[in-house]
Design an enzyme around this catalytic site. Structure first.
Site, PDB file in Angstrom:
ATOM      1  N   ASP A   1       0.872  -1.160  -0.115  1.00  0.00           N
ATOM      2  CA  ASP A   1      -0.052  -0.106   0.104  1.00  0.00           C
ATOM      3  C   ASP A   1       0.960   1.052   0.158  1.00  0.00           C
ATOM      4  OD1 ASP A   1      -2.585  -0.917  -0.080  1.00  0.00           O
ATOM      5  OD2 ASP A   1      -2.657  -1.096   2.157  1.00  0.00           O
TER       6      ASP A   1
HETATM    7  C1  BGC Z   1       0.363   1.963   6.461  1.00  0.00           C
HETATM    8  C2  BGC Z   1       0.213   0.505   5.724  1.00  0.00           C
HETATM    9  C3  BGC Z   1      -0.981  -0.021   5.463  1.00  0.00           C
HETATM   10  C4  BGC Z   1      -1.941   1.198   4.912  1.00  0.00           C
HETATM   11  C5  BGC Z   1      -3.354   0.520   4.782  1.00  0.00           C
HETATM   12  C6  BGC Z   1      -0.614   2.651   5.765  1.00  0.00           C
HETATM   13  O1  BGC Z   1      -0.634   3.942   6.360  1.00  0.00           O
HETATM   14  O2  BGC Z   1       1.588   2.194   6.506  1.00  0.00           O
HETATM   15  O3  BGC Z   1       1.101  -0.072   6.445  1.00  0.00           O
HETATM   16  O4  BGC Z   1      -1.213  -1.115   4.421  1.00  0.00           O
HETATM   17  O5  BGC Z   1      -1.792   2.321   5.661  1.00  0.00           O
HETATM   18  O6  BGC Z   1      -4.261   1.525   4.042  1.00  0.00           O
HETATM   19  C1  NOJ Z   2      -1.504  -3.627   5.636  1.00  0.00           C
HETATM   20  C2  NOJ Z   2      -2.801  -3.609   4.676  1.00  0.00           C
HETATM   21  O1  NOJ Z   2      -3.828  -4.228   5.374  1.00  0.00           O
HETATM   22  C3  NOJ Z   2      -2.471  -4.532   3.628  1.00  0.00           C
HETATM   23  O2  NOJ Z   2      -3.685  -4.549   2.645  1.00  0.00           O
HETATM   24  C4  NOJ Z   2      -1.318  -4.238   3.019  1.00  0.00           C
HETATM   25  O3  NOJ Z   2      -1.082  -5.422   1.988  1.00  0.00           O
HETATM   26  C5  NOJ Z   2       0.005  -4.404   3.664  1.00  0.00           C
HETATM   27  N1  NOJ Z   2      -0.238  -3.306   4.937  1.00  0.00           N
HETATM   28  C6  NOJ Z   2       1.284  -3.810   3.059  1.00  0.00           C
HETATM   29  O4  NOJ Z   2       1.269  -2.536   2.782  1.00  0.00           O
END
Ligand code: BGC
Ligand code: NOJ
Length: 811
Positions: free
Chosen positions: A483
């Protein structure tokens, strides 16, 4: 250092000091009513939705940590204390917390009084039962006063912590005998109230927080408890609480039990009132009547234990490695069920007010719980697929209450569609229910625009093919699994969201990770086409997969490992040419799981590079070297300080991908090494470094470049649970659900002699004994079922009614 131990026979983790390195929590509830409870009785509960129907208040990120819970105070001749240690923190002569499957039991002892609070949510019940057992362990008579305490949240947790001009005027309660009713906003649009009761006459109560506590005191020194006397206060405006006080006399050795219920009730509009302003209590009385005696409580706890025993009976390993057994048999599947119930909503790191159900997250979670509750997995698949767009793209999240796609975040995460194919295939392999593919499923929740689930999968597959970039690799959109790798974002302004800012339709930035996913997951679609007799469709899909494989080798391999991506300017990401972020874990995992570069020796190179460049003693880092400054073209990943989260943290979710990939190469020793490095039971001994619970996975462990290397964060709600379960049970131990039966294909450390797995599959029980006399890592020499030798390594679905005995010889 350890702070407790596993009691395997009882499926409990036993914590023997309240001062754990972080609150160690448990989850209660199986259907609609859920609670979080820490080892010092902190936490909160809610009905279905942690944001909109929160019953009790909790203060995230407060000092001291873990403020708010269900507290019982014991007033004993001027001295007062709490059995969970918090919040009073008086020294205890004995302390123990047992977190079990859906229940928590905390015991504290001081000055000759032992107090236990057992907390659980009975099956089919919208409330918490608190059974308090008080025992006089001294040799003189004791007269104490027991105070209960919970603080109500005004339902909407977001509003509750922000809207004080209103909230300080709305609080309302009603007191009826030993029951305290919380009815804020019930006078207007709410059709629900909560209550806190006890099964004995009380000597006093408080419902007004300020009166109970004192305006300048905290829950560690409440006025009422300090003076041993309730004030019978009635909350009006300000903050409503519920506290009972009960005088208890105990002879030496005597024990008494009290049952408290913290419940939730909904009434229909026309049934809301008993008389003007007096709420209709019929349902609460029914709920209270269910648990009048300790026997009632013990029976309900037994039912809960049986419920869990049944859920956990689907895959049981008998091995000589007790840590492996406790992960596989109990704690990993337990965590998978919690991620099913909670998604990413409420933990001690997720505040319960944001993040709906992730399209990607929920599909992956499903891989971990489908064998336990296939029927609910089916519903979940349909719910998820209903939020897909006609073009195959998908909302990144949907709201559990409405089941509608979340417009605030929208779509454009180009890995999302493929996870639906993986989730659906896992469900069909587990159940044999091909019928789900014919289920009519809406696009964008529009009931007037439906297509079969199979058609949804086809759109998922072609969403990738219809969105290829300059090298023929899949366009990344807003992001893929990572993400925080936001290649089309280019955000310069502080409050812009990395996930929604920028152009999701950029036609240049490509993801090698999605290419790997496509080659790994695409064949499931081909298989489903073939099984529906759609051979042309299958051939065409296979051509796309073959082409993607070639392109990945041509444009996605960097000499020693797979590239991560091309950014919006066409520059390589995750390449030896980069100064920072030279190598990323994700494409090495998925590309090799998809078999890319195996015959060419590239896969081996990629995994060797992972070992050399990303491995640490606490797990494998997400990428390396970390980004030391903010890169506009990369987005959120470079916003984290080095070593945290996606910026070179050990992201536990994708470590099992590497373990699974190692099994593709037959390297069982390395696969198991990777698995055991981050599996919670194996890191129990370093709990002082790891800090989060030694019985569940955390999302992230700080990487080598972080100040606190080895420190975990964000425990419980993470795709890590499902992926580790799938990797250990299917890829390593090698019992894989297949469309035609159970495939046996282990890849284990050579030293292992063997192990036995009891697997219940499509209603049939198999006792699978795997022996490894030749001490190999991979290779099945023979499989016999009930004495008959099979021609392949797929155990067919045999008749129900008896346990089938399977003998597997590796070699
Ligand atoms: C976090 C990620 C996560 C995402 C979810 C981000 O702020 O750092 O780890 O996957 O939010 O939308
Ligand atoms: C947490 C999120 O929930 C997941 O969808 C994502 O793949 C991982 N972070 C890595 O960014």
């Amino acid at each position: 250092m350890k702070f407790g131990f596993f009691d395997d026979a009882r499926r409990e983790y036993v914590i023997n000091t309240p001062t754990t390195p972080y609150p160690w929590i448990n989850y209660l509830g199986t259907e609609n009513f859920f609670s979080l409870i820490s080892n010092t009785a902190g936490g909160y509960c809610f009905y279905r939705d942690a944001r909109l129907r929160r019953l009790t208040r909790y203060r995230y990120n407060n000092t001291p940590n873990d403020s708010g819970g269900r507290y019982f105070y014991i007033y004993d001749g001027g001295d007062y204390w709490t059995p969970g240690w918090m919040p009073v923190k008086k020294e205890l002569s004995f302390y123990e917390c047992r977190h079990g499957m859906g229940y928590t039991s905390i015991t504290g002892e001081r000055n000759g009084i032992s107090a236990n609070q057992l907390v659980f949510v009975p099956l089919g019940y919208n409330g918490e039962v608190h059974k308090v057992t008080l025992k006089n362990t001294s040799d003189c008579d004791k007269s104490i006063t027991l105070f209960s305490f919970v603080e109500f949240c005004l339902w909407n947790a977001w509003d509750d912590m922000t809207n004080f001009q209103r909230n300080f005027n709305t609080g309302e309660v009603e007191i009826d005998g030993s029951v305290i009713y919380h009815k804020t906003e019930y006078r207007e649009r709410r059709d629900h109230y909560s209550f806190y009761s006890v099964n004995t006459p009380i000597d006093g109560f408080d419902t007004d927080r300020e009166t109970f506590m004192g305006l300048y005191n905290g829950p560690d020194t409440p006025d009422a408890v300090a003076k041993g006397q309730s004030s019978n206060s009635v909350a009006s405006g300000w903050s409503p609480i519920a506290s009972h006080s009960i005088k208890v006399s105990l002879k030496p050795g005597e024990e008494k039990q009290l049952i408290f219920i913290l419940g939730y009730v909904e009434n229909r509009e026309e049934e809301k009132w008993e008389s003007l302003g007096i709420i209709n209590k019929t349902k609460s009385k029914e709920m209270i009547a269910k648990f009048q005696t300790s026997q009632n409580v013990d029976n309900a706890l037994k039912d809960l234990e049986e419920y869990w025993a049944e859920l956990l009976s689907k895959y049981i390993i008998d091995s000589t490695d007790e840590k492996l057994s406790r992960m596989v048999n109990t704690w990993n599947p337990y965590q998978c069920m919690v991620t099913f119930n909670m998604s990413r909503s409420a933990s001690y790191f997720e505040s319960g007010i944001g993040r709906g159900m992730g399209f990607r997250d929920s599909n992956q979670d499903l891989l971990g719980f489908v064998h336990q509750i296939p029927q609910r997995a089916r519903e979940r698949i349909i719910d998820i697929a209903s939020t897909q767009f006609e073009n195959g793209g998908a909302y990144h999240q949907y709201q559990p209450l409405t089941k509608k796609g979340n417009n605030d975040i929208g779509g454009g995460f180009n890995d999302d569609p493929l996870w639906l194919i993986l989730g659906t295939a896992a469900y069909i392999k587990e159940t044999g229910d091909f019928g789900i593919l014919d289920e009519p499923v809406p696009f964008d929740c529009n009931e007037n625009n439906k297509a079969s689930l199979f058609e949804h999968l086809k759109r998922s597959f072609y969403h990738v093919i219809n969105n290829l970039g300059p090298h023929g690799l899949p366009l990344i959109g807003r992001a893929d699994w990572n993400d925080c790798l936001n290649l089309n974002c280019f955000s310069k302004i502080p409050d812009e969201s990395y996930q929604t800012y920028g152009d999701p339709d950029g036609r240049v930035a490509e993801s090698v990770f999605i290419a790997g996913m496509f080659v790994f997951i695409g064949p499931e679609f081909v298989e489903l086409c073939n099984r529906r007799g759609l051979t042309d469709e299958a051939c065409e899909a296979q051509r796309h997969i073959d082409k993607m494989r070639e392109i990945t080798i041509e444009h996605g391999f960097d000499g020693e490992w797979f590239l991560r991506a091309y950014d919006a300017l066409g520059n390589k990401v995750g390449s030896k040419e980069c100064d920072e972020g030279k190598i990323f874990i994700e494409p090495q995992g998925l590309c090799v799981m998809g078999g890319i570069g195996v015959s060419e020796g590239l896969a081996q190179k990629a995994l060797d590079s992972v070992k050399e460049m990303l491995d640490t003693k606490y797990g494998i880092m997400l990428q390396h070297p970390p980004y030391s400054k903010y890169h506009l073209n990369l987005g959120e990943i470079s916003s984290y300080p080095p070593g945290y989260k996606e910026n070179a943290g050990i992201f536990c979710h994708n470590n099992p991908w590497i373990a699974a990939a190692e099994t593709v190469l037959g390297r069982g020793d390395r696969a198991f090494e990777i698995y055991s490095k981050i599996a919670p039971a194996y890191v129990e001994d370093i709990s002082e470094i790891h800090r989060t619970e030694p019985y569940v996975y955390a999302q992230m462990i700080a990487g080598r470049d972080a100040v606190r290397h080895g420190e975990a964060k964000n425990s419980w709600l993470t795709g890590t649970a499902a992926w580790n379960f799938v990797t250990i049970t299917q890829w390593i131990l090698g019992i894989k659900p297949h469309y035609d039966g159970l495939m046996v294909d282990p890849c284990i450390p050579k030293a292992w002699d063997g192990y036995t797995i009891r697997r219940s599959f499509r209603g049939v029980e198999y006792d699978i004994k795997i022996s490894n006399p030749a001490h190999v890592s991979k290779g099945v020499k023979s499989v016999t079922v009930d004495g008959e030798k099979l021609a392949s390594n797929i155990i067919p679905v045999l008749g129900k009614g008896r346990v089938h005995s399977v003998e597997v010889e590796m070699g």
